[in-house]
Design a protein around this motif. Structure first.
Motif, PDB file in Angstrom:
ATOM      1  N   PRO A 201       0.834  -1.236  -0.111  1.00 49.72           N
ATOM      2  CA  PRO A 201       0.085  -0.042   0.043  1.00 49.72           C
ATOM      3  C   PRO A 201       0.933   1.228   0.171  1.00 49.72           C
ATOM      4  N   ALA A 202       0.412   2.377  -0.482  1.00 52.44           N
ATOM      5  CA  ALA A 202       0.927   3.766  -0.489  1.00 52.44           C
ATOM      6  C   ALA A 202       0.687   4.500   1.028  1.00 52.44           C
ATOM      7  N   ARG A 203       1.631   4.011   1.837  1.00 53.18           N
ATOM      8  CA  ARG A 203       1.129   4.881   3.119  1.00 53.18           C
ATOM      9  C   ARG A 203       2.711   4.635   3.593  1.00 53.18           C
ATOM     10  N   SER A 204       3.072   5.618   4.619  1.00 55.08           N
ATOM     11  CA  SER A 204       4.232   6.318   5.166  1.00 55.08           C
ATOM     12  C   SER A 204       3.734   4.566   6.590  1.00 55.08           C
ATOM     13  N   VAL A 205       5.445   4.419   6.961  1.00 58.03           N
ATOM     14  CA  VAL A 205       5.541   3.686   8.159  1.00 58.03           C
ATOM     15  C   VAL A 205       6.680   4.001   8.559  1.00 58.03           C
ATOM     16  N   THR A 206       7.100   4.319   9.988  1.00 61.34           N
ATOM     17  CA  THR A 206       8.007   4.323  10.729  1.00 61.34           C
ATOM     18  C   THR A 206       7.881   2.878  12.249  1.00 61.34           C
ATOM     19  N   GLY A 207       9.038   2.150  12.214  1.00 60.38           N
ATOM     20  CA  GLY A 207       9.640   1.827  12.953  1.00 60.38           C
ATOM     21  C   GLY A 207       9.995   1.185  13.841  1.00 60.38           C
ATOM     22  N   TYR A 308       1.500 -13.053   3.534  1.00 61.89           N
ATOM     23  CA  TYR A 308       1.078 -13.681   4.438  1.00 61.89           C
ATOM     24  C   TYR A 308       1.207 -12.458   4.992  1.00 61.89           C
ATOM     25  N   ASN A 309       1.553 -10.963   4.081  1.00 61.30           N
ATOM     26  CA  ASN A 309       0.949  -9.867   5.139  1.00 61.30           C
ATOM     27  C   ASN A 309       0.881  -8.414   3.883  1.00 61.30           C
ATOM     28  N   PRO A 310      -0.349  -8.454   3.471  1.00 66.77           N
ATOM     29  CA  PRO A 310      -0.713  -8.009   1.867  1.00 66.77           C
ATOM     30  C   PRO A 310      -1.043  -6.078   2.327  1.00 66.77           C
ATOM     31  N   ASP A 311      -0.341  -5.824   3.957  1.00 66.12           N
ATOM     32  CA  ASP A 311      -0.635  -4.517   4.359  1.00 66.12           C
ATOM     33  C   ASP A 311       0.591  -4.231   4.588  1.00 66.12           C
ATOM     34  N   ALA A 312       1.763  -4.970   4.001  1.00 64.35           N
ATOM     35  CA  ALA A 312       3.588  -4.545   4.716  1.00 64.35           C
ATOM     36  C   ALA A 312       3.237  -3.565   3.288  1.00 64.35           C
ATOM     37  N   VAL A 313       4.108  -2.314   3.434  1.00 65.36           N
ATOM     38  CA  VAL A 313       4.641  -1.871   2.600  1.00 65.36           C
ATOM     39  C   VAL A 313       6.641  -3.009   2.276  1.00 65.36           C
ATOM     40  N   VAL A 314       6.792  -3.116   0.985  1.00 59.43           N
ATOM     41  CA  VAL A 314       7.972  -3.490   1.144  1.00 59.43           C
ATOM     42  C   VAL A 314       8.905  -2.428  -0.013  1.00 59.43           C
ATOM     43  N   VAL A 315      10.356  -2.840   0.542  1.00 57.71           N
ATOM     44  CA  VAL A 315      11.519  -1.737  -1.065  1.00 57.71           C
ATOM     45  C   VAL A 315      12.697  -2.605  -0.805  1.00 57.71           C
ATOM     46  N   VAL A 335      12.779   3.298  11.837  1.00 60.69           N
ATOM     47  CA  VAL A 335      13.435   3.571  10.382  1.00 60.69           C
ATOM     48  C   VAL A 335      11.998   3.987   9.033  1.00 60.69           C
ATOM     49  N   THR A 336      12.001   5.181   8.425  1.00 58.95           N
ATOM     50  CA  THR A 336      10.667   5.044   8.216  1.00 58.95           C
ATOM     51  C   THR A 336      11.072   4.795   6.629  1.00 58.95           C
ATOM     52  N   VAL A 337       9.793   3.687   6.358  1.00 55.92           N
ATOM     53  CA  VAL A 337      10.028   3.550   4.793  1.00 55.92           C
ATOM     54  C   VAL A 337       8.422   4.751   4.409  1.00 55.92           C
ATOM     55  N   ASP A 338       8.753   5.343   3.329  1.00 58.56           N
ATOM     56  CA  ASP A 338       7.071   6.155   3.008  1.00 58.56           C
ATOM     57  C   ASP A 338       6.816   5.410   1.312  1.00 58.56           C
ATOM     58  N   ALA A 339       6.476   5.244   1.209  1.00 61.08           N
ATOM     59  CA  ALA A 339       5.806   4.567  -0.046  1.00 61.08           C
ATOM     60  C   ALA A 339       4.970   5.678  -0.683  1.00 61.08           C
ATOM     61  N   VAL A 340       4.919   6.602   0.000  1.00 64.49           N
ATOM     62  CA  VAL A 340       3.852   7.816  -0.941  1.00 64.49           C
ATOM     63  C   VAL A 340       5.227   8.471  -1.892  1.00 64.49           C
ATOM     64  N   GLU A 341       5.491   8.901  -0.844  1.00 66.63           N
ATOM     65  CA  GLU A 341       7.121   9.839  -1.588  1.00 66.63           C
ATOM     66  C   GLU A 341       8.098   8.330  -1.757  1.00 66.63           C
ATOM     67  N   ARG A 342       8.101   7.566  -1.364  1.00 59.99           N
ATOM     68  CA  ARG A 342       9.094   6.623  -2.300  1.00 59.99           C
ATOM     69  C   ARG A 342      10.461   6.896  -1.867  1.00 59.99           C
ATOM     70  N   ARG A 343      10.726   7.431  -0.015  1.00 61.53           N
ATOM     71  CA  ARG A 343      11.674   7.911   0.230  1.00 61.53           C
ATOM     72  C   ARG A 343      11.825   6.821   1.872  1.00 61.53           C
ATOM     73  N   VAL A 344      12.927   6.231   1.844  1.00 61.65           N
ATOM     74  CA  VAL A 344      13.236   6.170   2.727  1.00 61.65           C
ATOM     75  C   VAL A 344      14.416   6.592   3.958  1.00 61.65           C
ATOM     76  N   TRP A 345      13.951   7.196   5.435  1.00 66.27           N
ATOM     77  CA  TRP A 345      14.662   7.926   6.634  1.00 66.27           C
ATOM     78  C   TRP A 345      15.201   7.013   7.586  1.00 66.27           C
ATOM     79  N   ALA A 346      16.757   7.047   8.297  1.00 65.26           N
ATOM     80  CA  ALA A 346      16.801   6.254   9.236  1.00 65.26           C
ATOM     81  C   ALA A 346      17.089   7.599  10.033  1.00 65.26           C
ATOM     82  N   ASP A 347      17.052   6.997  11.487  1.00 70.51           N
ATOM     83  CA  ASP A 347      17.083   8.255  12.467  1.00 70.51           C
ATOM     84  C   ASP A 347      18.366   6.975  13.338  1.00 70.51           C
TER      85      ASP A 347
END
Length: 349
Positions: A201-207, A308-315, A335-347
């Protein structure tokens, strides 16, 4: 396992850092590459490297290597611990480690590949680390330290902050033979990289992150060194990459399927898969064969995660793990995986 691992405090220029070989003592095999790595570490960080008895000792016992790790974590003058390289038997070192030492004085630990064992162990003690940065591979060889390695190394050890994980545009699977004098001044054969592949999905995940080298992850699970309840990864980001052993896509898929059956894929919100090495000193392939190798692993990774997880963002295709240039990524950090902007950020803070 603590749901929110502590990210250890940063070092400062002039601080002492332990340089250890928890698996293979690569500095004993190729001392010139190691010594160049130590000079560069001082130049780019201002930190003071401190070697231990087994740093260069080929064939050191698991107990002796663990004793050096325990000594480094116990010494208040040591403010970070860096692995020289991975290997294949660190799983035998872990039982000799003292958890009270790392809990009493958490320090950043940097390593990848077989160091997945130690990173997972620290994660279970509630201490975050950093995936990547082995000195013998990323600092010693070649004409210079790669820009992305330098930026993430300094962030992990010194400055913290939040960095965008960018694509350097070129990659090598391995460098020059360390016994060749050219290893000190030339990179390996590099080729242009492909764009990352996004799925889900086109969403942003931070975990918070967990995972590592997928072959070693399999060993950890087999040894029973993971919490019985997969919900400890709830909302997290799973990091997966493959080693120079060049396991085929089918085997990658079998291991990933086992992670799915274990409930780990369903627990996380995002899965980040590295660009895999496709060649080695022993295995050579044409550019077309290399591209096909990477595409096969990409496809099986996406298919298995989505099963196993169709809701997961995958890159898939990010530059961390066993290829170079290499980003060092938080392990237990955010780490933030942003599938909307298609960018990844690391803290790194």
């Amino acid at each position: 396992m603590h749901p929110d691992p502590v990210v250890p405090p940063k070092a400062a220029p002039g601080d002492r850092v332990a340089i250890l070989s928890p698996s293979f003592a690569a500095p004993g095999f190729a001392p010139e590459v190691h010594e160049q790595a130590m000079r560069r570490l001082v130049e780019v960080t201002g930190l003071v490297p401190v070697e231990y008895p087994t740093t260069r000792r080929l064939g050191a016992s698991a107990a002796d290597r663990a004793a050096d790790l325990n000594a480094a974590f116990a010494d208040p003058r040591i403010r970070a611990v860096l692995a020289t390289i991975g290997g294949e038997d660190q799983i035998t070192v872990v039982p000799h480690l003292d958890p009270e030492l790392v809990r009493a004085d958490p320090k950043p630990f940097l390593g990848y590949s077989d160091n997945t064992n130690l990173l997972n162990w620290l994660w279970q003690q509630g201490v975050a680390g950093f995936y990547g940065g082995s000195t013998q591979v990323q600092l010693g060889p070649g004409p210079a330290v790669d820009d992305v390695q330098l930026a993430s190394l300094r962030a992990a050890l010194l400055t913290g902050g939040r960095l965008e994980v960018t694509e350097p545009g070129e990659s090598e699977d391995f460098g020059k033979d360390w016994r060749d004098p050219l290893a000190l001044s030339e990179y390996g054969d590099r080729e242009p990289t492909e764009p990352w592949t996004w799925a889900g999905p086109a969403r942003s995940v931070t975990g918070r992150t967990w995972g590592g080298c997928i072959e070693v992850v399999q060993w950890i699970l087999t040894a029973g060194r993971f919490p019985p309840d997969p919900s400890v990864l709830e909302g997290g980001v799973l990091l997966l990459e493959t080693s120079e052993e060049l396991i085929p896509a089918q085997e990658f898929g079998w291991i990933a399927r086992s992670l799915g059956e274990r409930g780990l894929l369903a627990a996380v919100d995002a899965v980040v898969v590295a660009r895999p090495p496709s060649t080695s000193f022993e295995v050579q392939r044409t550019p077309e064969e290399r591209a096909r190798w990477r595409a096969e692993q990409r496809d099986v990774a996406i298919e298995t995660v989505q099963r196993y997880n169709p809701d997961a963002v995958v890159v898939v295709g990010m530059p961390f793990g066993h290829t170079r240039p290499q980003w060092i990524l938080p392990y237990g950090g955010a780490v933030t995986v942003d599938a909307v902007e298609r960018r990844v950020w690391a803290d790194y803070s």
